[in-house]
Design a protein around this motif. Structure first.
Motif, PDB file in Angstrom:
ATOM      1  N   ASP A 396       0.907  -1.180  -0.069  1.00  0.00           N
ATOM      2  CA  ASP A 396      -0.040   0.027  -0.011  1.00  0.00           C
ATOM      3  C   ASP A 396       0.804   1.125  -0.141  1.00  0.00           C
ATOM      4  O   ASP A 396       1.953   1.094   0.699  1.00  0.00           O
ATOM      5  CB  ASP A 396      -0.813  -0.013   1.211  1.00  0.00           C
ATOM      6  N   GLN A 400       3.681   6.265  -3.753  1.00  0.00           N
ATOM      7  CA  GLN A 400       4.014   7.463  -3.060  1.00  0.00           C
ATOM      8  C   GLN A 400       5.412   7.488  -2.888  1.00  0.00           C
ATOM      9  O   GLN A 400       5.892   8.628  -3.108  1.00  0.00           O
ATOM     10  CB  GLN A 400       3.346   7.681  -1.683  1.00  0.00           C
ATOM     11  N   ASN A 402       7.695   6.062  -4.498  1.00  0.00           N
ATOM     12  CA  ASN A 402       8.403   6.411  -6.031  1.00  0.00           C
ATOM     13  C   ASN A 402       8.258   7.817  -6.190  1.00  0.00           C
ATOM     14  O   ASN A 402       9.196   8.604  -6.461  1.00  0.00           O
ATOM     15  CB  ASN A 402       7.773   5.512  -7.066  1.00  0.00           C
ATOM     16  N   HIS A 407      12.483   6.574  -8.052  1.00  0.00           N
ATOM     17  CA  HIS A 407      12.676   5.170  -8.522  1.00  0.00           C
ATOM     18  C   HIS A 407      13.420   4.087  -7.510  1.00  0.00           C
ATOM     19  O   HIS A 407      13.106   3.092  -7.040  1.00  0.00           O
ATOM     20  CB  HIS A 407      12.943   4.922  -9.975  1.00  0.00           C
ATOM     21  N   GLY A 410      12.276   3.639  -4.196  1.00  0.00           N
ATOM     22  CA  GLY A 410      11.226   2.608  -4.317  1.00  0.00           C
ATOM     23  C   GLY A 410      11.856   1.340  -4.423  1.00  0.00           C
ATOM     24  O   GLY A 410      11.294   0.303  -4.013  1.00  0.00           O
ATOM     25  N   GLY A 436       5.998  -5.417  -9.946  1.00  0.00           N
ATOM     26  CA  GLY A 436       5.432  -4.216  -9.228  1.00  0.00           C
ATOM     27  C   GLY A 436       5.747  -4.261  -7.761  1.00  0.00           C
ATOM     28  O   GLY A 436       6.828  -4.746  -7.187  1.00  0.00           O
TER      29      GLY A 436
HETATM   30  N1  LIG Z   1      10.734   1.437  -7.895  1.00  0.00           N
HETATM   31  C1  LIG Z   1       9.939   0.695  -8.544  1.00  0.00           C
HETATM   32  N2  LIG Z   1       8.777   0.800  -8.619  1.00  0.00           N
HETATM   33  C2  LIG Z   1       7.923  -0.076  -9.395  1.00  0.00           C
HETATM   34  C3  LIG Z   1       8.617  -1.169  -9.914  1.00  0.00           C
HETATM   35  N3  LIG Z   1       7.582  -2.013 -10.513  1.00  0.00           N
HETATM   36  C4  LIG Z   1       6.384  -1.067 -10.313  1.00  0.00           C
HETATM   37  N4  LIG Z   1       6.504  -0.087  -9.871  1.00  0.00           N
HETATM   38  C5  LIG Z   1       5.717   1.046  -9.370  1.00  0.00           C
HETATM   39  O1  LIG Z   1       5.036   0.719  -8.372  1.00  0.00           O
HETATM   40  C6  LIG Z   1       3.829   1.322  -8.556  1.00  0.00           C
HETATM   41  C7  LIG Z   1       2.656   0.500  -8.176  1.00  0.00           C
HETATM   42  O2  LIG Z   1       1.424   0.967  -8.214  1.00  0.00           O
HETATM   43  P1  LIG Z   1       0.300   1.005  -7.386  1.00  0.00           P
HETATM   44  O3  LIG Z   1       0.113  -0.345  -6.859  1.00  0.00           O
HETATM   45  O4  LIG Z   1      -1.031   1.372  -7.831  1.00  0.00           O
HETATM   46  O5  LIG Z   1       0.597   1.818  -6.105  1.00  0.00           O
HETATM   47  P2  LIG Z   1       0.089   2.085  -4.574  1.00  0.00           P
HETATM   48  O6  LIG Z   1       0.522   3.224  -4.058  1.00  0.00           O
HETATM   49  O7  LIG Z   1       0.709   0.772  -3.898  1.00  0.00           O
HETATM   50  O8  LIG Z   1      -1.405   1.740  -4.595  1.00  0.00           O
HETATM   51  P3  LIG Z   1      -2.321   0.718  -4.246  1.00  0.00           P
HETATM   52  O9  LIG Z   1      -1.837  -0.539  -4.755  1.00  0.00           O
HETATM   53  O10 LIG Z   1      -3.779   0.896  -4.639  1.00  0.00           O
HETATM   54  O11 LIG Z   1      -2.149   0.772  -2.676  1.00  0.00           O
HETATM   55  C8  LIG Z   1       3.675   1.963  -9.697  1.00  0.00           C
HETATM   56  O12 LIG Z   1       3.943   3.531  -9.699  1.00  0.00           O
HETATM   57  C9  LIG Z   1       4.795   1.441 -10.465  1.00  0.00           C
HETATM   58  O13 LIG Z   1       5.547   2.293 -11.417  1.00  0.00           O
HETATM   59  C10 LIG Z   1      10.052  -1.396  -9.404  1.00  0.00           C
HETATM   60  O14 LIG Z   1      10.509  -2.348  -9.965  1.00  0.00           O
HETATM   61  N5  LIG Z   1      10.613  -0.535  -8.850  1.00  0.00           N
END
Ligand SMILES: Nc1nc2c(ncn2[C@@H]2O[C@H](COP(=O)(O)OP(=O)(O)OP(=O)(O)O)[C@@H](O)[C@H]2O)c(=O)[nH]1
Length: 538
Positions: A396, A400, A402, A407, A410, A436
């Motif tokens: 969750d 944010q 990221n 990145h 993240g 992700g």
């Molecule tokens: N840093 C990083 N970011 C990633 C990677 N893979 C995916 N993401 C990012 O992870 C985010 C996942 O999105 P969401 O699951 O909607 O983000 P969230 O804020 O957790 O939203 P909810 O799941 O609804 O709680 C996206 O912004 C992707 O760009 C990765 O390998 N590294």
């Protein structure tokens, strides 16, 4: 002598000529002597007749007048010749005169009737002559000796002539050819010169044919030598290749014993180390005996190549891989190749590992998880007691992090969460990152819902803990967890994931950072994708 005769054509020819002409000569000589003696005898008779002719007139007068004195003087003329031994004139009244002794010829050979000087038909006396036998024998002996000597000389002359002719016409040229042949021995392309004067005779033809033969043989020898050199070079090259090959190359006899092998074979198989030892492959690699025997049997039955990859472990458990390829080579024998494929096996294992590993966190990726889950479901199908829990975890507020810290931050959060999840699991449990910020966990053997929920709450709490970023900032993320339990009911991997996913989605919808369970029964058509289902927050 016999040795010299057997080695010299000239001597042998001369001996034959001597023997033949000797035999012929003896016969001829005997005949010739007899003829000569006949001639001699006739000559003696002619001489006696001539003498008798000479004295018969005087003897006729002496007998007619019975003059003994005249008769004796007439016979005295005969006594002067060596061919007459004794002579006498006999009348009807008795012996009138004797010459060459007192007695009458005891064995008169020749007699001549003497007629009256006045009547050619009236015989008045006869002259009797005894020849000188010893003188005549001597004359016959002289004739025979002369004839035999002449004949002997003739035979000798013929033999010498033949010897010379054979020497000149045969032996000498043959010796020259022989010398020439000795001279060209071992020298390809050499030719024998035709002896002078023999260009057009049989010897000349013999030399031409010999030269042709030598030429043909020389060419044959040259090409044979060339081929042998080529073959030796090829064999040398092949030997070098085999000697320096990285691959072990060996042959097995009909009793499956190592017959020949190259140095690489010793490196790969660990032997044979002695050239007089001929172990079987099974004796060389006792830990693989059963597999090698099976491989050999396969090759033997199918009559074509077969190979096998075999793992060997040393005393401290380090593993090494070898690949054996066996090919039938007739009558129960085989050719073999042995390669150390440890590096390849490691590379393959690493590639496989990479294919199923998430680059960022080092845990299983989606592919790896799907495989692991399939295996898990398959073993569950075999033994229903062996149930498990699947939990889908979606972070969750990760976006944010990221958006706020970048990145890389993240990524750091994802790695940290992955490590915390791992720490909360046992060795038999499975953790994977599906993509992700989505993770999945399999809790092995956990089929009790309360236990599963407790474990997953603990895990959620570890995720909640603050995460320190580079530069000192602190990030906070939560975990929405949906779980389902595979116990005595059978269902496929896909369905299990779908159910856990549905439960997780329910958590998201309900406000995030919580744990929910989806239990059996829960048919696929009952819960559309991420639609509300029979999930409960605990
Ligand atoms: N840093 C990083 N970011 C990633 C990677 N893979 C995916 N993401 C990012 O992870 C985010 C996942 O999105 P969401 O699951 O909607 O983000 P969230 O804020 O957790 O939203 P909810 O799941 O609804 O709680 C996206 O912004 C992707 O760009 C990765 O390998 N590294």
């Amino acid at each position: 002598m016999a040795f010299a005769l057997s080695r010299k054509i000239g001597l042998r020819t001369a001996a034959i000529v001597l023997a033949v002409s000797g035999v012929v000569g003896v016969g001829f000589t005997i005949g010739s002597i007899q003829y000569q003696q006949e001639q001699e005898r006739a000559e003696v008779n002619r001489q006696v007749e001539t003498l008798l002719d000479a004295i018969s007139g005087t003897a006729s007068a002496a007998c007619f007048v019975s003059d003994k004195q005249l008769a004796s003087e007439t016979l005295a003329g005969l006594g002067g010749t060596r061919i007459i031994h004794r002579a006498a004139i006999r009348t009807r009244e008795g012996v009138m005169a004797v010459a060459g002794g007192r007695s009458m010829p005891s064995n008169p050979v020749i007699t001549r009737a003497v007629n009256s000087p006045f009547s050619k038909t009236e015989t008045v006396c006869q002259i009797e002559v005894e020849l000188n036998d010893s003188h005549l024998r001597q004359r016959r002996f002289d004739v025979a000796s002369r004839t035999a000597a002449m004949q002997g000389l003739q035979v000798l002359a013929v033999a010498i002539a033949v010897l010379l002719a054979v020497a000149m016409a045969v032996t000498r040229p043959i010796r020259r050819i022989s010398l020439e042949l000795h001279r060209i021995e071992g020298r390809p392309g050499g030719a024998v010169a035709i002896p002078p004067g023999h260009e057009h005779d049989e010897l000349g033809s013999l030399v031409v044919d010999t030269n042709r033969l030598i030429d043909g043989m020389s060419r044959l020898i040259t090409s044979e030598r060339h081929l042998r050199e080529l073959r030796e070079r090829d064999e040398q090259r092949l030997r070098l290749i085999i000697e320096n090959a990285e691959t072990g190359i060996f042959t097995l006899d009909a009793e499956a014993r190592m017959e020949s092998w190259n140095p690489a074979c010793v490196r790969v198989l660990g032997g044979p180390t002695r050239h007089d030892a001929h172990p079987t492959l099974e004796e060389l690699l006792p830990e693989l005996a059963a597999q090698i025997a099976a491989l050999r049997q396969r090759v033997f039955e199918r009559e074509r190549s077969a190979s096998g990859d075999f793992e060997l472990r040393d005393a401290i458990g380090v593993s090494r891989w070898i690949q054996l390829v066996l090919t039938p080579s007739g009558e129960g024998t085989m050719q073999g190749l042995a390669n150390d494929i440890t590096d390849r096996k490691r590379a393959e294992a690493e590639a496989q590992e990479l294919a199923v590993t998430d680059n960022l966190t080092g845990v299983l990726n989606r592919l790896g998880f799907e495989r692991a889950l399939k295996d898990r479901v398959a073993s569950h199908a075999r033994d229903r007691q062996d149930g498990f829990t699947i939990a889908m975890i979606d972070l969750d507020w990760f976006k944010q992090v990221n958006d706020t810290y970048g990145h890389d931050a993240g990524d750091h959060v994802l790695r940290t969460v992955s490590a915390r999840l791992k720490r909360g699991l046992r060795r038999t449990d499975t953790l994977a990152r599906l993509g992700g910020d989505e993770f999945v966990i399999v809790l092995d053997g956990v089929t009790d819902e309360a236990t599963a929920v407790t474990i997953l709450h603990k895990i959620r709490n570890t995720v909640l803990e603050p995460i320190e970023l580079d530069g000192g900032a602190i990030a906070h993320v939560g975990a929405s967890i949906g779980l389902t339990i595979a116990n005595d009911e059978l269902c496929g991997a896909e369905e299990l994931l779908r159910r856990a996913d549905v439960a997780m989605y329910e958590v998201k919808k309900a406000g995030r950072n919580d744990v929910r369970v989806t239990s059996f029964p829960h048919a696929a058509n009952e819960t559309s994708h991420r639609s509300p289902a029979d999930s409960r927050t605990i």
